[in-house]
Design a protein around this motif. Sequence first.
Motif, PDB file in Angstrom:
ATOM      1  N   PHE A  38       0.818  -1.214  -0.168  1.00 19.51           N
ATOM      2  CA  PHE A  38       0.025  -0.175  -0.236  1.00 19.51           C
ATOM      3  C   PHE A  38       0.737   1.193  -0.137  1.00 19.51           C
ATOM      4  O   PHE A  38       0.501   2.274  -0.707  1.00 19.51           O
ATOM      5  N   ILE A  39       1.934   1.208   0.680  1.00 20.56           N
ATOM      6  CA  ILE A  39       2.793   2.424   0.824  1.00 20.56           C
ATOM      7  C   ILE A  39       3.572   2.670  -0.678  1.00 20.56           C
ATOM      8  O   ILE A  39       3.209   3.720  -1.247  1.00 20.56           O
ATOM      9  N   CYS A  40       3.835   1.316  -1.455  1.00 14.86           N
ATOM     10  CA  CYS A  40       4.386   1.862  -2.877  1.00 14.86           C
ATOM     11  C   CYS A  40       3.215   2.322  -3.752  1.00 14.86           C
ATOM     12  O   CYS A  40       3.529   2.913  -4.668  1.00 14.86           O
ATOM     13  N   ALA A  41       2.090   1.680  -3.603  1.00 15.52           N
ATOM     14  CA  ALA A  41       1.129   2.073  -4.665  1.00 15.52           C
ATOM     15  C   ALA A  41       0.662   3.558  -4.173  1.00 15.52           C
ATOM     16  O   ALA A  41       0.689   4.518  -5.270  1.00 15.52           O
ATOM     17  N   ALA A  42       0.691   4.016  -2.925  1.00 16.70           N
ATOM     18  CA  ALA A  42       0.604   5.393  -2.733  1.00 16.70           C
ATOM     19  C   ALA A  42       1.725   6.356  -3.221  1.00 16.70           C
ATOM     20  O   ALA A  42       1.721   7.424  -3.735  1.00 16.70           O
ATOM     21  N   ARG A  43       3.216   5.847  -3.235  1.00 13.72           N
ATOM     22  CA  ARG A  43       4.215   6.430  -3.556  1.00 13.72           C
ATOM     23  C   ARG A  43       3.965   6.618  -5.107  1.00 13.72           C
ATOM     24  O   ARG A  43       4.241   7.651  -5.499  1.00 13.72           O
ATOM     25  N   VAL A  44       3.337   5.487  -5.892  1.00 12.43           N
ATOM     26  CA  VAL A  44       3.277   5.699  -7.371  1.00 12.43           C
ATOM     27  C   VAL A  44       2.245   6.710  -7.724  1.00 12.43           C
ATOM     28  O   VAL A  44       2.522   7.541  -8.836  1.00 12.43           O
ATOM     29  N   ASP A  45       1.045   6.608  -6.954  1.00 11.79           N
ATOM     30  CA  ASP A  45       0.207   7.773  -7.260  1.00 11.79           C
ATOM     31  C   ASP A  45       0.532   8.832  -7.122  1.00 11.79           C
ATOM     32  O   ASP A  45       0.043   9.969  -7.826  1.00 11.79           O
ATOM     33  N   ALA A  46       1.417   9.424  -6.220  1.00 11.74           N
ATOM     34  CA  ALA A  46       1.902  10.647  -5.952  1.00 11.74           C
ATOM     35  C   ALA A  46       2.644  11.188  -6.920  1.00 11.74           C
ATOM     36  O   ALA A  46       2.903  12.469  -7.144  1.00 11.74           O
ATOM     37  N   LEU A  47       3.352  10.120  -7.704  1.00 15.20           N
ATOM     38  CA  LEU A  47       3.751  10.715  -8.992  1.00 15.20           C
ATOM     39  C   LEU A  47       3.072  11.573  -9.909  1.00 15.20           C
ATOM     40  O   LEU A  47       3.685  12.380 -10.531  1.00 15.20           O
ATOM     41  N   ALA A  48       1.700  11.040 -10.099  1.00 12.16           N
ATOM     42  CA  ALA A  48       1.068  11.765 -11.143  1.00 12.16           C
ATOM     43  C   ALA A  48       0.120  12.798 -10.324  1.00 12.16           C
ATOM     44  O   ALA A  48      -0.877  13.245 -11.229  1.00 12.16           O
ATOM     45  N   SER A  49       0.459  13.111  -9.128  1.00 10.04           N
ATOM     46  CA  SER A  49      -0.469  14.343  -8.679  1.00 10.04           C
ATOM     47  C   SER A  49       0.355  15.536  -8.325  1.00 10.04           C
ATOM     48  O   SER A  49       1.406  15.545  -8.443  1.00 10.04           O
TER      49      SER A  49
END
Length: 107
Positions: free
Chosen positions: A96-107
């Motif tokens: 879940f941490i990595c998923a959130a970090r990936v999402d933060a790339l695009a925000s």
Amino acid sequence: MSPPLHLQRCQHQAGPALGPAEQAALLPQVPGWTIADGLLQRRFKFPDFHHTMAFVNAVAWIAHEQDHHPDMAVSYNHCTLRWNTHSAGGLSINDFICAARVDALAS
Ligand SMILES: C[C@H](O)[C@H](O)[C@H]1CNC2=NC(N)=NC(=O)C2=N1
């Protein structure tokens, strides 16, 4: 209270796999991601191969830096990421941490 997922770091000892209730509590924090076949996954769409590969390389950087690595299915204009924690035999907070970090790339 814990910091938001994208500001947390993967834990070296991921511990036992999260149970269904723990997974359900974390999932709303990573909108767009789903759990299927025991994997936390999301498909990302891009205009062309160049954008897809830029994303793949950014994800590779996160994976290396967090020492937590997804399965990646790469196509011309989309990429699917799938995460689980091998050492836990299921999903851990690290996914879940990595998923959130990936999402933060695009925000
Ligand atoms: C020693 C090292 O931390 C482990 O092998 C890491 C590397 N990357 C990993 N990636 C994933 N997805 N699951 C793991 O359990 C895992 N373990």
